[in-house]
Design a protein around this motif. Sequence first.
Motif, PDB file in Angstrom:
ATOM      1  N   SER A  81       0.845  -1.181   0.000  1.00  0.00           N
ATOM      2  CA  SER A  81       0.000   0.000   0.000  1.00  0.00           C
ATOM      3  C   SER A  81       0.890   1.244   0.000  1.00  0.00           C
ATOM      4  O   SER A  81       1.917   1.271   0.667  1.00  0.00           O
ATOM      5  CB  SER A  81      -0.871  -0.059   1.256  1.00  0.00           C
ATOM      6  N   SER A  83       1.234   5.388   0.393  1.00  0.00           N
ATOM      7  CA  SER A  83       0.733   6.690   0.800  1.00  0.00           C
ATOM      8  C   SER A  83       1.567   7.728   0.049  1.00  0.00           C
ATOM      9  O   SER A  83       2.728   7.968   0.368  1.00  0.00           O
ATOM     10  CB  SER A  83       0.878   6.848   2.316  1.00  0.00           C
ATOM     11  N   ALA A 151      -4.128   4.242   3.680  1.00  0.00           N
ATOM     12  CA  ALA A 151      -3.227   3.202   3.173  1.00  0.00           C
ATOM     13  C   ALA A 151      -3.280   1.950   4.057  1.00  0.00           C
ATOM     14  O   ALA A 151      -3.090   0.836   3.572  1.00  0.00           O
ATOM     15  CB  ALA A 151      -1.797   3.742   3.088  1.00  0.00           C
ATOM     16  N   LEU A 152      -3.550   2.131   5.344  1.00  0.00           N
ATOM     17  CA  LEU A 152      -3.598   0.975   6.247  1.00  0.00           C
ATOM     18  C   LEU A 152      -4.876   0.168   6.114  1.00  0.00           C
ATOM     19  O   LEU A 152      -4.949  -0.970   6.573  1.00  0.00           O
ATOM     20  CB  LEU A 152      -3.463   1.447   7.702  1.00  0.00           C
ATOM     21  N   PRO A 156      -1.933  -3.729   4.629  1.00  0.00           N
ATOM     22  CA  PRO A 156      -0.744  -4.056   3.843  1.00  0.00           C
ATOM     23  C   PRO A 156       0.300  -4.845   4.635  1.00  0.00           C
ATOM     24  O   PRO A 156       0.399  -4.703   5.844  1.00  0.00           O
ATOM     25  CB  PRO A 156      -0.184  -2.678   3.488  1.00  0.00           C
ATOM     26  N   LEU A 159       4.093  -1.113   3.774  1.00  0.00           N
ATOM     27  CA  LEU A 159       3.541   0.235   3.633  1.00  0.00           C
ATOM     28  C   LEU A 159       4.630   1.137   3.061  1.00  0.00           C
ATOM     29  O   LEU A 159       5.738   1.219   3.611  1.00  0.00           O
ATOM     30  CB  LEU A 159       3.106   0.726   5.018  1.00  0.00           C
ATOM     31  N   THR A 188       3.730  -4.329  10.500  1.00  0.00           N
ATOM     32  CA  THR A 188       3.791  -3.886   9.098  1.00  0.00           C
ATOM     33  C   THR A 188       5.222  -3.454   8.753  1.00  0.00           C
ATOM     34  O   THR A 188       5.839  -2.697   9.491  1.00  0.00           O
ATOM     35  CB  THR A 188       2.820  -2.708   8.867  1.00  0.00           C
ATOM     36  N   ILE A 190       7.891  -1.388   6.607  1.00  0.00           N
ATOM     37  CA  ILE A 190       7.744  -0.016   6.095  1.00  0.00           C
ATOM     38  C   ILE A 190       8.950   0.421   5.255  1.00  0.00           C
ATOM     39  O   ILE A 190      10.106   0.237   5.665  1.00  0.00           O
ATOM     40  CB  ILE A 190       7.536   0.964   7.272  1.00  0.00           C
TER      41      ILE A 190
END
Length: 238
Positions: A81, A83, A151-152, A156, A159, A188, A190
């Motif tokens: 996902s 952002s 986005a969360l 995902p 991210l 998650t 990142i």
Amino acid sequence: MALLELNNVHTYYGHIHALKGISVTVEQGEIVTLIGSNGAGKSTTLRTISGLLTPRHGQVMLAGKRIDRVPPHDIVHMGISHSPEGRRIFPNLSVMENLELGAYIHSAYSPEFEDDLDRVLTMFPRLRERIRQKGGTLSGGEQQMLAIGRALMSRPRVLLLDEPSMGLAPVIVEQIFEIIQDINRQGTTILLVEQNALMSLSIAHRGYVLQSGEIVLEDSARNLQENETVQKAYLGVD
Ligand SMILES: Nc1ncnc2c1ncn2[C@@H]1O[C@H](COP(=O)(O)OP(=O)(O)OP(=O)(O)O)[C@@H](O)[C@H]1O
Ligand SMILES: [Mg+2]
């Protein structure tokens, strides 16, 4: 096997060679940061991962599967996902409607949706208070929270965050970065793009320095913080 891997990726905009063979790995559970100045290719890297751009050479892999020819909506389904830079929320839609759009991979009002909504609103209590407010009337920091929250909503595995600190007051940046750490602690992985290298290196496990479309340094966040070149170019240390 890395969760996310870019292997010798070249991305172009027409004749402009924006990524010149970059290789990046992100392991499950990590926060990895990509730092670099304006025009270095940071956003291009994220767009290449999320399928908005197709690399001309090289591979992008998620958990060992090639995704560099997969369309963006399928990449969201596979667990990535994005952002984007400049918090592309929908200004005329309410906070709730913006979050619903992020959840489009679940059927609306499914149990997953309710769980995900509750998780996001617990993480961002300000959004809960403003759930019926139009996105465009939120403050800059609140819009960034909405962009991350949206986005969360697709749950995902990875991210991608593009400059979450942009245009925000230092105290709000601190709050957002604490939330990014919480999201990571909850499982998650990142990939964090930032010009604010000071902040991003303070929460990342590892980092890459991108310059004119090439990776010029990669190391643990701690070593990058102590690196003289990084200090001079990106941390404002003389
Ligand atoms: N749509 C586009 N068409 C043509 N060139 C582009 C396009 N988007 C980006 N570029 C070029 O690609 C290069 C990398 O841009 P990119 O947006 O990835 O940089 P960035 O590191 O994210 O910079 P910033 O910190 O300013 O956001 C730049 O030279 C830029 O001018
Ligand atoms: Mg950018």
